[in-house]
Design an enzyme around this catalytic site. Structure first.
Site, PDB file in Angstrom:
ATOM      1  N   HIS A 194     -24.181  47.966  47.097  1.00  0.00           N
ATOM      2  CA  HIS A 194     -25.552  47.546  46.808  1.00  0.00           C
ATOM      3  C   HIS A 194     -25.620  46.934  45.413  1.00  0.00           C
ATOM      4  CE1 HIS A 194     -29.895  48.631  45.654  1.00  0.00           C
ATOM      5  NE2 HIS A 194     -30.007  47.732  46.617  1.00  0.00           N
ATOM      6  N   SER A 195     -26.387  45.848  45.266  1.00  0.00           N
ATOM      7  CA  SER A 195     -26.629  45.238  43.970  1.00  0.00           C
ATOM      8  C   SER A 195     -25.303  44.886  43.275  1.00  0.00           C
ATOM      9  CB  SER A 195     -27.504  46.180  43.130  1.00  0.00           C
ATOM     10  OG  SER A 195     -27.889  45.591  41.917  1.00  0.00           O
ATOM     11  N   PHE A 196     -25.107  45.355  42.028  1.00  0.00           N
ATOM     12  CA  PHE A 196     -23.847  45.035  41.338  1.00  0.00           C
ATOM     13  C   PHE A 196     -22.715  45.962  41.750  1.00  0.00           C
ATOM     14  CE2 PHE A 196     -26.976  42.997  38.491  1.00  0.00           C
ATOM     15  CZ  PHE A 196     -26.564  41.698  38.725  1.00  0.00           C
ATOM     16  N   ALA A 256     -26.393  42.345  47.382  1.00  0.00           N
ATOM     17  CA  ALA A 256     -25.441  42.565  46.290  1.00  0.00           C
ATOM     18  C   ALA A 256     -24.833  41.264  45.789  1.00  0.00           C
ATOM     19  CB  ALA A 256     -24.321  43.496  46.762  1.00  0.00           C
TER      20      ALA A 256
END
Length: 284
Positions: free
Chosen positions: A118-120, A144
């Site tokens: 997720h995300s970074f 991400a």
């Protein structure tokens, strides 16, 4: 039509948009009628990797739903985050987080892993795939960042080796010079809707600092990273503040990738765990 029935119909409609009728088999209200199909489904192994400022705790509701379907789910927390926030050090970086996740996969003898970031956390899962090779069967980026050989870190140095001005300005607000604080730089609507009081309260209790080095250290593509394997990009379509863009998904629209639009906010694992779990269960 009472409220409970309305909720059921709405939830089924959302699930059908992202994963098709097969995802509905996991719902309690249809499980009894579809028991043979559920029992015949292959159990999968998921490793869910959180994004910046979060921890393994953020996946709890999704993991519960996947467990209930017979899948195996690992939700490691990276060094310096969540319940491991006290372990942060100035040299905690992307390599640290990659090793954290690799260590869990290896210790648990996990194979044919569906690795989701997720995300970074997209940086972290790319490093894990590069290091563990054939253990990773499928890699998915849930709203991400997809790093590339041309951009292997979120924060890239200038041609002269200096850091960009926006990053240096932000560093001035880091705790002890290296601990990033979500609330110093972003509004809560980056993660959940502003009227979601319960999840806002949860995030205010749970979000921790995050090591800046996880954003600045280039990820390794020595063994191909996410390349040459099944890849999926999952975009959250209900995100209204700073929604993901080409800068995040990069090659996710290219041939060879599966693309899924999922009707949730960025932290859909909190706001719509049924929808997210169904989406993940459709992978592999």
């Amino acid at each position: 039509m009472n409220d409970q029935v309305k909720h059921s119909v709405t939830r089924r409609a959302a699930l059908t948009q992202i994963a098709g009728p097969a995802a509905l088999l996991a719902l309690p209200q249809v499980a009894s009628a579809s028991a043979p199909a559920i029992q015949a489904a292959k159990a999968k192994t998921f490793v869910l990797v959180h994004g910046t400022w979060h921890g393994g705790w953020v996946w709890r509701q999704v993991a519960d739903r996947l467990h209930a379907q017979g899948h195996r789910v690992l939700t490691p927390t990276a060094t310096g985050c969540g319940e491991r926030a006290h372990l942060i050090r100035p040299d905690t970086n992307l390599t640290t987080h990659v090793q954290d996740v690799c260590a869990v996969i290896e210790a648990e003898d996990a194979e044919d892993v569906i690795l989701i970031g997720h995300s970074f956390g997209g940086l972290t899962i790319t490093g894990v795939a590069d290091r563990l090779g054939k253990r990773i069967a499928h890699i998915a980026f849930y709203d991400a960042f997809i790093p590339t050989r041309a951009r292997p870190a979120w924060v890239m140095q200038e041609a002269d080796g200096s850091w960009p001005k926006w990053w240096k300005d932000r560093q001035a607000h880091f705790i002890d010079g290296y601990k990033m604080n979500f609330f110093e730089h972003y509004p809560i609507k980056m993660l959940v809707p502003e009227d979601d009081a319960a999840n806002i309260a949860l995030l205010k209790r749970k979000l921790t600092w995050h090591p800046a080095g996880q954003w600045t250290e280039p990820v390794s593509f020595a063994n191909g990273g996410w390349e040459d394997r099944q890849c999926t990009y999952i975009r959250t379509t209900l995100q209204t503040f700073a929604p993901s863009s080409q800068a995040m998904w990069g090659p996710g629209r290219e041939a060879g990738w599966r693309w899924i639009d999922v009707p949730t906010a960025r932290n859909g694992m909190l706001t719509h765990p049924d929808v997210v779990a169904a989406c993940f269960a459709s992978l592999g």
